[in-house]
Design a protein around this motif. Structure first.
Motif, PDB file in Angstrom:
ATOM      1  N   HIS A 143       0.949  -1.171   0.050  1.00  0.00           N
ATOM      2  CA  HIS A 143      -0.196  -0.174   0.051  1.00  0.00           C
ATOM      3  C   HIS A 143       1.040   1.177  -0.050  1.00  0.00           C
ATOM      4  O   HIS A 143       1.743   1.453   0.921  1.00  0.00           O
ATOM      5  CB  HIS A 143      -0.936  -0.007   1.305  1.00  0.00           C
ATOM      6  CG  HIS A 143      -1.890   1.034   1.197  1.00  0.00           C
ATOM      7  ND1 HIS A 143      -2.746   1.177   0.195  1.00  0.00           N
ATOM      8  CD2 HIS A 143      -2.163   2.023   2.021  1.00  0.00           C
ATOM      9  CE1 HIS A 143      -3.566   2.160   0.553  1.00  0.00           C
ATOM     10  NE2 HIS A 143      -3.351   2.778   1.476  1.00  0.00           N
ATOM     11  N   LEU A 161      -1.585  11.061  -8.217  1.00  0.00           N
ATOM     12  CA  LEU A 161      -2.032   9.827  -7.778  1.00  0.00           C
ATOM     13  C   LEU A 161      -2.400   9.135  -8.840  1.00  0.00           C
ATOM     14  O   LEU A 161      -2.132   7.747  -9.194  1.00  0.00           O
ATOM     15  CB  LEU A 161      -3.220  10.057  -6.928  1.00  0.00           C
ATOM     16  CG  LEU A 161      -4.306   8.794  -6.351  1.00  0.00           C
ATOM     17  CD1 LEU A 161      -3.554   8.028  -5.631  1.00  0.00           C
ATOM     18  CD2 LEU A 161      -5.643   9.314  -5.640  1.00  0.00           C
ATOM     19  N   LEU A 162      -3.194   9.566  -9.907  1.00  0.00           N
ATOM     20  CA  LEU A 162      -3.695   9.005 -11.178  1.00  0.00           C
ATOM     21  C   LEU A 162      -2.412   8.494 -11.985  1.00  0.00           C
ATOM     22  O   LEU A 162      -2.460   7.557 -12.558  1.00  0.00           O
ATOM     23  CB  LEU A 162      -4.407   9.841 -11.835  1.00  0.00           C
ATOM     24  CG  LEU A 162      -5.825  10.291 -11.306  1.00  0.00           C
ATOM     25  CD1 LEU A 162      -6.502  11.296 -12.158  1.00  0.00           C
ATOM     26  CD2 LEU A 162      -6.737   8.949 -10.922  1.00  0.00           C
ATOM     27  N   ARG A 165      -1.072   5.461 -10.104  1.00  0.00           N
ATOM     28  CA  ARG A 165      -1.782   4.276 -10.455  1.00  0.00           C
ATOM     29  C   ARG A 165      -1.595   3.664 -11.993  1.00  0.00           C
ATOM     30  O   ARG A 165      -1.742   2.691 -12.328  1.00  0.00           O
ATOM     31  CB  ARG A 165      -3.241   4.549 -10.136  1.00  0.00           C
ATOM     32  CG  ARG A 165      -3.418   4.675  -8.854  1.00  0.00           C
ATOM     33  CD  ARG A 165      -5.226   4.903  -8.546  1.00  0.00           C
ATOM     34  NE  ARG A 165      -5.473   5.000  -7.081  1.00  0.00           N
ATOM     35  CZ  ARG A 165      -6.298   5.659  -6.694  1.00  0.00           C
ATOM     36  NH1 ARG A 165      -7.075   6.372  -7.379  1.00  0.00           N
ATOM     37  NH2 ARG A 165      -6.779   5.460  -5.266  1.00  0.00           N
ATOM     38  N   ARG A 166      -1.670   4.746 -13.034  1.00  0.00           N
ATOM     39  CA  ARG A 166      -1.446   4.178 -14.298  1.00  0.00           C
ATOM     40  C   ARG A 166      -0.113   3.505 -14.442  1.00  0.00           C
ATOM     41  O   ARG A 166      -0.040   2.463 -14.991  1.00  0.00           O
ATOM     42  CB  ARG A 166      -1.427   5.622 -15.310  1.00  0.00           C
ATOM     43  CG  ARG A 166      -1.334   5.291 -16.469  1.00  0.00           C
ATOM     44  CD  ARG A 166      -0.917   6.564 -17.540  1.00  0.00           C
ATOM     45  NE  ARG A 166       0.203   7.179 -17.295  1.00  0.00           N
ATOM     46  CZ  ARG A 166       1.240   6.740 -17.770  1.00  0.00           C
ATOM     47  NH1 ARG A 166       1.437   5.669 -18.653  1.00  0.00           N
ATOM     48  NH2 ARG A 166       2.501   7.099 -17.578  1.00  0.00           N
ATOM     49  N   ARG A 169      -0.117  -0.073 -13.321  1.00  0.00           N
ATOM     50  CA  ARG A 169      -1.420  -0.924 -13.594  1.00  0.00           C
ATOM     51  C   ARG A 169      -1.087  -2.380 -13.628  1.00  0.00           C
ATOM     52  O   ARG A 169      -1.738  -3.216 -13.383  1.00  0.00           O
ATOM     53  CB  ARG A 169      -1.944  -0.414 -14.932  1.00  0.00           C
ATOM     54  CG  ARG A 169      -3.267  -0.945 -15.234  1.00  0.00           C
ATOM     55  CD  ARG A 169      -4.061  -0.046 -16.512  1.00  0.00           C
ATOM     56  NE  ARG A 169      -4.279   1.292 -16.048  1.00  0.00           N
ATOM     57  CZ  ARG A 169      -3.889   2.491 -16.948  1.00  0.00           C
ATOM     58  NH1 ARG A 169      -3.409   2.283 -18.255  1.00  0.00           N
ATOM     59  NH2 ARG A 169      -4.325   3.472 -16.516  1.00  0.00           N
ATOM     60  N   GLU A 172      -1.664  -3.843 -10.431  1.00  0.00           N
ATOM     61  CA  GLU A 172      -2.780  -3.661  -9.336  1.00  0.00           C
ATOM     62  C   GLU A 172      -3.500  -4.589  -8.463  1.00  0.00           C
ATOM     63  O   GLU A 172      -4.109  -4.160  -7.420  1.00  0.00           O
ATOM     64  CB  GLU A 172      -4.062  -3.042 -10.473  1.00  0.00           C
ATOM     65  CG  GLU A 172      -4.458  -3.860 -11.437  1.00  0.00           C
ATOM     66  CD  GLU A 172      -5.373  -3.127 -12.349  1.00  0.00           C
ATOM     67  OE1 GLU A 172      -5.589  -1.678 -12.390  1.00  0.00           O
ATOM     68  OE2 GLU A 172      -6.089  -3.628 -13.471  1.00  0.00           O
ATOM     69  N   SER A 176      -1.758  -0.800  -3.872  1.00  0.00           N
ATOM     70  CA  SER A 176      -2.946   0.142  -3.884  1.00  0.00           C
ATOM     71  C   SER A 176      -2.273   1.272  -3.568  1.00  0.00           C
ATOM     72  O   SER A 176      -1.196   1.328  -2.891  1.00  0.00           O
ATOM     73  CB  SER A 176      -4.166  -0.359  -2.773  1.00  0.00           C
ATOM     74  OG  SER A 176      -3.254  -0.590  -1.606  1.00  0.00           O
ATOM     75  N   VAL A 177      -2.818   2.480  -4.033  1.00  0.00           N
ATOM     76  CA  VAL A 177      -2.247   3.781  -3.557  1.00  0.00           C
ATOM     77  C   VAL A 177      -3.122   4.876  -3.125  1.00  0.00           C
ATOM     78  O   VAL A 177      -4.295   4.700  -3.330  1.00  0.00           O
ATOM     79  CB  VAL A 177      -1.621   4.589  -5.092  1.00  0.00           C
ATOM     80  CG1 VAL A 177      -0.696   5.626  -4.833  1.00  0.00           C
ATOM     81  CG2 VAL A 177      -0.970   3.467  -5.745  1.00  0.00           C
ATOM     82  N   GLN A 178      -2.717   5.804  -2.179  1.00  0.00           N
ATOM     83  CA  GLN A 178      -3.643   6.682  -1.701  1.00  0.00           C
ATOM     84  C   GLN A 178      -2.635   7.972  -1.434  1.00  0.00           C
ATOM     85  O   GLN A 178      -1.533   8.039  -1.433  1.00  0.00           O
ATOM     86  CB  GLN A 178      -4.178   6.255  -0.427  1.00  0.00           C
ATOM     87  CG  GLN A 178      -3.637   6.312   0.605  1.00  0.00           C
ATOM     88  CD  GLN A 178      -4.084   6.029   2.320  1.00  0.00           C
ATOM     89  OE1 GLN A 178      -4.152   5.168   2.526  1.00  0.00           O
ATOM     90  NE2 GLN A 178      -4.426   7.427   2.728  1.00  0.00           N
TER      91      GLN A 178
END
Length: 203
Positions: A143, A161-162, A165-166, A169, A172, A176-178
């Motif tokens: 995480h 963040l996006l 995540r990209r 991928r 995935e 997980s990322v926040q």
């Protein structure tokens, strides 16, 4: 799911090598990241303590594997790993840290997951990708906390963040990322819920 009381976390021991770590039983979650990624601040924010993990003006002071129990139970542990990549130490020492990190991640049976800190402004460094590679080899859940989110405007932080995540991928199913800010206490509930999922005994 059981909610754990992270504010009760207490220091157990510092270990320079895997051999000197506490007995390999129970459940533990390791915190890793570059020495300037705000790892100690994140641990202190998550445990609602000011000095559980030592913060320093000089990145890279954590040179030992530090263990903390959760809820007065040594069978549930948070583990502060040595910061990597930025510290002003001899190359030989850095390589030794990397060896101990790799040994810990590859051989520690009680390790349930990895909390990986990345500065939201400089994510996915070479060392971050090395840690993700080790975790992938072990099929270890990760995480990512994109720390210091308060340093960016909300739109820029969300774009970071996006983008992370990209780029992740392909991982995935494990990663997980926040967004996270120790200063503004942003993202605490989400991060604690992830810790609960790893440390609470399965029903």
């Amino acid at each position: 799911m059981t909610r754990l009381n992270y504010h009760t976390a207490r220091f157990i021991i510092s270990a320079p090598t895997l051999a000197l770590c506490p007995p390999d039983n129970g459940r533990e979650v390791a915190f890793a990241g570059r020495s300037n990624a705000g790892k100690s601040s994140a641990i202190n924010a998550l445990t609602q303590q000011n000095a559980l993990a030592r913060t320093s003006k000089t990145p890279g002071r954590t040179q030992l594997i530090n263990f903390f129990n959760v809820g007065g139970d040594d069978g549930r542990r948070l583990v502060d790993l040595p910061g990597y990549g930025f510290a002003k130490v001899p190359e030989k020492v850095k390589l030794e840290w990397q060896r101990h990190l790799a040994e810990y991640l590859q051989r520690r049976a009680s390790l349930q997951g990895l909390m990986l800190m990345m500065d939201v402004r400089h994510p996915l460094s070479e060392f971050d990708e090395m840690m993700l590679g080790w975790a992938d080899e072990q099929d270890m859940a990760v995480h990512i906390l994109l720390t210091k989110a308060d340093k960016l405007k909300p739109g820029a932080a969300k774009n970071s963040l996006l983008e992370v995540r990209r780029r992740l991928r392909e991982w995935e199913d494990l990663v997980s990322v926040q967004l996270f800010s120790a200063l503004k206490r942003q993202g605490l509930d989400e991060a604690q819920a992830r810790l609960d999922s790893w440390l609470a005994e399965p029903a």
